[in-house]
Design an enzyme around this catalytic site. Structure first.
Site, PDB file in Angstrom:
ATOM      1  N   VAL A 132      93.290  58.956 128.224  1.00 46.65           N
ATOM      2  CA  VAL A 132      92.392  58.029 127.391  1.00 46.65           C
ATOM      3  C   VAL A 132      92.735  56.656 127.917  1.00 46.65           C
ATOM      4  CG1 VAL A 132      91.798  59.399 125.293  1.00 46.65           C
ATOM      5  CG2 VAL A 132      93.751  57.639 125.456  1.00 46.65           C
ATOM      6  N   ASP A 181      93.425  65.086 124.595  1.00 48.97           N
ATOM      7  CA  ASP A 181      94.986  64.982 124.634  1.00 48.97           C
ATOM      8  C   ASP A 181      95.093  65.066 126.244  1.00 48.97           C
ATOM      9  OD1 ASP A 181      97.832  65.288 124.530  1.00 48.97           O
ATOM     10  OD2 ASP A 181      97.397  65.289 122.568  1.00 48.97           O
ATOM     11  N   ASN A 182      96.113  64.148 126.962  1.00 45.78           N
ATOM     12  CA  ASN A 182      96.456  64.678 128.289  1.00 45.78           C
ATOM     13  C   ASN A 182      97.483  65.509 128.323  1.00 45.78           C
ATOM     14  OD1 ASN A 182      98.757  63.009 127.779  1.00 45.78           O
ATOM     15  ND2 ASN A 182      98.267  61.487 129.449  1.00 45.78           N
ATOM     16  N   GLY A 234      85.971  50.689 122.959  1.00 48.27           N
ATOM     17  CA  GLY A 234      84.726  50.474 123.457  1.00 48.27           C
ATOM     18  C   GLY A 234      83.613  51.767 123.155  1.00 48.27           C
ATOM     19  N   TYR A 293     106.957  50.282 122.807  1.00 47.40           N
ATOM     20  CA  TYR A 293     106.241  50.956 122.144  1.00 47.40           C
ATOM     21  C   TYR A 293     105.661  49.835 120.857  1.00 47.40           C
ATOM     22  CZ  TYR A 293     105.210  54.456 118.142  1.00 47.40           C
ATOM     23  OH  TYR A 293     104.533  55.182 117.355  1.00 47.40           O
ATOM     24  N   ALA A 301      95.996  54.372 115.042  1.00 50.72           N
ATOM     25  CA  ALA A 301      97.408  54.865 114.400  1.00 50.72           C
ATOM     26  C   ALA A 301      98.369  53.794 114.790  1.00 50.72           C
ATOM     27  CB  ALA A 301      97.723  56.342 114.875  1.00 50.72           C
ATOM     28  N   LYS A 329     101.634  48.728 120.150  1.00 48.13           N
ATOM     29  CA  LYS A 329     101.060  48.882 118.925  1.00 48.13           C
ATOM     30  C   LYS A 329     100.651  47.754 118.094  1.00 48.13           C
ATOM     31  CE  LYS A 329     101.274  53.476 118.580  1.00 48.13           C
ATOM     32  NZ  LYS A 329      99.979  54.348 118.369  1.00 48.13           N
ATOM     33  N   GLY A 374     101.711  66.103 123.872  1.00 45.02           N
ATOM     34  CA  GLY A 374     101.252  67.051 123.295  1.00 45.02           C
ATOM     35  C   GLY A 374     101.262  68.466 123.877  1.00 45.02           C
TER      36      GLY A 374
END
Ligand code: UDP
Length: 312
Positions: free
Chosen positions: A58, A32-33, A103, A146, A115, A150, A37
């Site tokens: 990520v 998590d960055n 990857g 968003y 997700a 997604k 979070g």
């Protein structure tokens, strides 16, 4: 011990997933960055056998030592306010982050779970929403960052599945609530509960006639776990089909908290979906899953959690 990498593991859903995977005997690498979070969400996991936390973004190349059995990509700002404030990060984590984590899954021969979200259906013209509905999304509206990220992520996941034969799963998550939602993330559940507990006006957007269907977090993560362990590679809705208007939801929070807070009406945000309810026939049939926790029970636990957080 099977080994799982969970991106966004310090977020609301991610932290509950980390816990479930540890409980079911997995080693968990939580990545998590921390832009939305928080380590407070995983504090209780640090001492546990098999748990590791890595602070990392990520959207860059993801390196992970050793074997991996599962990669779950949960990193993303997820509340409308968060993705309005962080539009570029939202687009990047859904596109570049999905590419990098796919990857990694390909390299490790790990099973991959994306997700995804009910937002892929946009402001739906079909009700309730079934997985074969393609949606009604405004690509250039404020929520487009968003929704389109997604939708791209789903396309990328299917491409890795078809072209590279990565073993993939896609979950479309509907409105979920529970402990560890951020008080100020702007979503309706933390907003109404914290306003009610502070006896401040409860802000209903529009006339409150838009609908949502709320799923308690323990039901949601159970559905996700079952999907991961199943053979289903096409998208599956996970959510609670019990639908109500936002105004009814405000009344329910008033009743459960006993607040004296008044209800105040505010402008409806642009492109706010007018109706939303998952059709969960597919999850029921394929996974033997359906939500178990009644709204009142889940909300009571969530209210207790917010009471403690607001006292700190
Ligand atoms: N909403 C509201 N008051 C608030 C926050 C949200 O009336 O303080 C409404 C919002 O307009 C939407 C619904 O509640 O119709 C759910 O909003 P949320 O931000 O939780 O997530 P969404 O389902 O729109 O992604």
């Amino acid at each position: 011990m099977p080994r799982a990498l969970i991106t966004g593991g310090a977020g609301f859903l991610g932290s509950h997933l980390c816990e479930l995977f540890l409980d079911r005997g997995h080693e968990v690498i939580c990545m998590d960055n921390l832009i939305t979070g928080s380590t407070a969400n995983i504090q209780h996991l640090f001492g546990r056998n098999g748990f590791t936390f890595v602070k990392y973004d990520v959207t860059n190349f993801v390196h992970c030592e050793g074997p991996l059995d599962y990669v779950l990509h949960f990193a993303s700002p997820a509340s409308p306010i968060d993705y309005l404030e962080k539009p570029i990060q939202t687009l990047k984590v859904g596109s570049l982050g999905t590419h990098k984590t796919l990857g990694l899954a390909k390299d490790k021969k790990a099973r991959y779970l994306l997700a995804s979200t009910s937002e892929v259906y946009g402001d739906p013209l079909v009700h309730p929403q079934k997985e074969d509905y393609w949606g009604n999304v405004n690509p250039v509206g404020p929520r487009g960052v968003y929704d389109e990220a997604k939708r791209f992520a789903e396309a990328m996941t299917m491409a890795y599945h078809r072209f590279h034969h990565v073993d993939t799963r896609i979950v479309r998550i509907f409105n979920t609530y529970g402990e560890r939602m951020r008080v100020n993330d702007g979503r309706v559940v933390p907003a109404f509960i914290s306003q009610a507990l502070r006896n401040e006006p409860m802000t209903v957007f529009g006339d409150g006639s838009q609908t949502r269907s709320f799923c308690y977090v323990s039901d949601l993560v159970e559905g996700i776990y079952r999907l991961l362990m199943s053979n289903e590679t096409t998208p599956v809705n996970i959510g609670n089909p019990s639908e109500m208007t936002v105004l009814q939801f405000a009344e329910e929070i008033k009743r459960l908290t006993g607040t004296k807070a008044p209800i105040e009406f505010r402008p409806l945000p642009e492109d706010d979906p007018k109706i939303r309810r998952p059709d969960i026939t597919k999850a029921k049939k394929l996974l033997g899953w359906e939500p178990k926790v009644p709204l009142e029970v889940g909300l009571q636990r969530t209210i207790d959690y917010f009471r403690k957080v607001l006292l700190d």
